[in-house]
Design a protein around this motif. Structure first.
Motif, PDB file in Angstrom:
ATOM      1  N   PRO A 121       9.654   9.281 -15.099  1.00 27.27           N
ATOM      2  CA  PRO A 121       8.927   9.024 -14.187  1.00 27.27           C
ATOM      3  C   PRO A 121       9.450   7.675 -13.298  1.00 27.27           C
ATOM      4  O   PRO A 121      10.061   7.118 -13.709  1.00 27.27           O
ATOM      5  CB  PRO A 121       8.135   8.377 -15.304  1.00 27.27           C
ATOM      6  N   MET A 122       9.263   7.936 -12.040  1.00 27.24           N
ATOM      7  CA  MET A 122       9.543   7.628 -11.556  1.00 27.24           C
ATOM      8  C   MET A 122       8.852   6.937 -10.278  1.00 27.24           C
ATOM      9  O   MET A 122       7.774   8.020 -10.024  1.00 27.24           O
ATOM     10  CB  MET A 122      11.522   8.034 -10.483  1.00 27.24           C
ATOM     11  N   LEU A 123       8.740   6.110  -9.742  1.00 23.27           N
ATOM     12  CA  LEU A 123       7.418   5.294  -8.564  1.00 23.27           C
ATOM     13  C   LEU A 123       8.580   5.748  -7.210  1.00 23.27           C
ATOM     14  O   LEU A 123       9.403   4.061  -6.865  1.00 23.27           O
ATOM     15  CB  LEU A 123       6.820   4.528  -8.726  1.00 23.27           C
ATOM     16  N   ALA A 124       8.075   5.082  -5.762  1.00 17.63           N
ATOM     17  CA  ALA A 124       8.404   4.453  -4.713  1.00 17.63           C
ATOM     18  C   ALA A 124       7.757   3.759  -4.362  1.00 17.63           C
ATOM     19  O   ALA A 124       6.650   3.352  -4.036  1.00 17.63           O
ATOM     20  CB  ALA A 124       9.321   5.595  -3.438  1.00 17.63           C
ATOM     21  N   PHE A 125       8.625   2.677  -3.545  1.00 13.05           N
ATOM     22  CA  PHE A 125       7.346   1.951  -2.549  1.00 13.05           C
ATOM     23  C   PHE A 125       8.334   0.886  -1.207  1.00 13.05           C
ATOM     24  O   PHE A 125       9.490   1.098  -1.534  1.00 13.05           O
ATOM     25  CB  PHE A 125       6.687   0.286  -3.161  1.00 13.05           C
ATOM     26  N   SER A 126       7.355   0.838  -0.389  1.00 17.57           N
ATOM     27  CA  SER A 126       8.103   0.211   1.083  1.00 17.57           C
ATOM     28  C   SER A 126       8.145  -0.999   0.486  1.00 17.57           C
ATOM     29  O   SER A 126       7.579  -2.197   0.190  1.00 17.57           O
ATOM     30  CB  SER A 126       7.551   1.077   1.904  1.00 17.57           C
ATOM     31  N   ILE A 127       9.282  -1.502   1.168  1.00 20.71           N
ATOM     32  CA  ILE A 127       9.052  -3.547   1.412  1.00 20.71           C
ATOM     33  C   ILE A 127      10.126  -4.088   2.804  1.00 20.71           C
ATOM     34  O   ILE A 127      10.701  -3.451   3.185  1.00 20.71           O
ATOM     35  CB  ILE A 127       9.753  -4.524  -0.008  1.00 20.71           C
ATOM     36  N   ASN A 128       9.237  -4.842   3.729  1.00 25.17           N
ATOM     37  CA  ASN A 128       9.737  -5.003   3.930  1.00 25.17           C
ATOM     38  C   ASN A 128      11.277  -6.616   3.724  1.00 25.17           C
ATOM     39  O   ASN A 128      11.368  -6.769   3.285  1.00 25.17           O
ATOM     40  CB  ASN A 128       9.172  -6.088   5.357  1.00 25.17           C
ATOM     41  N   PRO A 129      12.644  -5.706   4.285  1.00 26.08           N
ATOM     42  CA  PRO A 129      14.023  -6.172   4.314  1.00 26.08           C
ATOM     43  C   PRO A 129      13.558  -8.502   4.733  1.00 26.08           C
ATOM     44  O   PRO A 129      14.186  -9.638   4.210  1.00 26.08           O
ATOM     45  CB  PRO A 129      14.812  -6.101   4.758  1.00 26.08           C
ATOM     46  N   GLN A 130      12.586  -8.813   5.449  1.00 24.72           N
ATOM     47  CA  GLN A 130      12.327  -9.530   5.814  1.00 24.72           C
ATOM     48  C   GLN A 130      11.465 -11.015   5.140  1.00 24.72           C
ATOM     49  O   GLN A 130      11.647 -11.902   4.956  1.00 24.72           O
ATOM     50  CB  GLN A 130      11.955  -9.626   7.759  1.00 24.72           C
ATOM     51  N   HIS A 131      10.807  -9.952   3.571  1.00 23.59           N
ATOM     52  CA  HIS A 131      10.705 -10.729   3.550  1.00 23.59           C
ATOM     53  C   HIS A 131      11.389 -11.832   2.007  1.00 23.59           C
ATOM     54  O   HIS A 131      11.694 -11.413   1.517  1.00 23.59           O
ATOM     55  CB  HIS A 131       9.114 -10.245   2.937  1.00 23.59           C
ATOM     56  N   TYR A 132      10.841 -12.678   1.452  1.00 28.26           N
ATOM     57  CA  TYR A 132      10.994 -13.868   0.361  1.00 28.26           C
ATOM     58  C   TYR A 132      11.227 -12.559  -1.098  1.00 28.26           C
ATOM     59  O   TYR A 132      12.108 -12.585  -1.245  1.00 28.26           O
ATOM     60  CB  TYR A 132      10.336 -14.937   0.509  1.00 28.26           C
TER      61      TYR A 132
ATOM     62  N   ALA B 115       0.623  -1.079  -0.111  1.00 28.11           N
ATOM     63  CA  ALA B 115      -0.061  -0.042  -0.064  1.00 28.11           C
ATOM     64  C   ALA B 115       0.542   1.641   0.077  1.00 28.11           C
ATOM     65  O   ALA B 115       0.802   2.360  -0.712  1.00 28.11           O
ATOM     66  CB  ALA B 115      -0.656  -0.148   1.303  1.00 28.11           C
ATOM     67  N   TRP B 116       1.911   1.424   0.135  1.00 27.38           N
ATOM     68  CA  TRP B 116       3.012   2.139   0.637  1.00 27.38           C
ATOM     69  C   TRP B 116       3.715   2.106  -1.396  1.00 27.38           C
ATOM     70  O   TRP B 116       5.035   2.210  -0.811  1.00 27.38           O
ATOM     71  CB  TRP B 116       3.719   1.959   1.326  1.00 27.38           C
ATOM     72  N   VAL B 117       2.932   2.759  -2.413  1.00 28.61           N
ATOM     73  CA  VAL B 117       3.357   2.755  -3.348  1.00 28.61           C
ATOM     74  C   VAL B 117       3.530   4.696  -3.926  1.00 28.61           C
ATOM     75  O   VAL B 117       2.163   5.476  -3.429  1.00 28.61           O
ATOM     76  CB  VAL B 117       2.998   2.533  -4.139  1.00 28.61           C
ATOM     77  N   MET B 118       3.996   5.206  -4.443  1.00 25.35           N
ATOM     78  CA  MET B 118       3.870   6.880  -4.669  1.00 25.35           C
ATOM     79  C   MET B 118       4.133   7.089  -5.592  1.00 25.35           C
ATOM     80  O   MET B 118       5.939   6.449  -6.043  1.00 25.35           O
ATOM     81  CB  MET B 118       3.724   7.706  -3.572  1.00 25.35           C
TER      82      MET B 118
END
Length: 160
Positions: free
Chosen positions: A43-54, A33-36
């Protein structure tokens, strides 16, 4: 921490997406959900990801992804890809390939075909900054908002 923080965060106007990642041998996807949008040129987008996830391992190795926009009525899809206990998430839905070769969810409203430009740590997540290589509308509909998901991600427990 304010006990109402999880509820107040639901007021942030953010969509719900399935981000598909690939490297030379593996493909995977997760709900975000954290995308912008962060830049017009390039053109660029950013998102957040948990480094613990596969998915993070695959994204770091492959450096490319698709950001798939979910429709308001696609909560079961968001739930499926948000479940970190499912190892082979890709077989439950149909995929096509973006021009770069990354998987695109066929039932998504639209997608962005991206390559990772760089990343930076952000608390318990990492922010990925991606250049958009291509984008396409696949279906017309109303995008899902984070508030439509309720407590699907368990955020109420994380802010306690």
């Amino acid at each position: 921490m304010n006990k109402d923080l999880a509820n107040v965060c639901q007021y942030l106007t953010q969509g719900v997406y399935v981000i598909a990642v690939k490297d030379q041998q593996r493909e995977h996807a997760f709900t975000a959900a954290w995308v912008m949008q962060v830049s017009f040129n390039p053109p660029m987008l950013a998102f957040s990801i948990n480094p613990q996830h596969y998915s993070y391992q695959i994204l770091k190795a492959g450096g490319q992804c698709s950001i798939n926009v979910l429709a308001k009525e696609q909560l079961p899809i968001a739930t499926h890809f948000g479940d970190s206990n499912i190892r082979d998430k890709m077989t439950a839905y149909s995929w096509q390939l973006a021009p770069s070769g990354v998987p695109v969810l066929k039932v998504a409203l639209a997608y962005f075909d991206c390559v990772v430009s760089h990343s930076m740590p952000a608390g318990d997540h990492e922010i990925m900054l991606c250049q958009v290589l291509d984008a396409k509308i696949l279906h017309v509909g109303v995008p899902m908002q984070y508030a439509d998901t309720g407590n699907m991600d368990g955020a109420n427990d994380l802010y306690a």
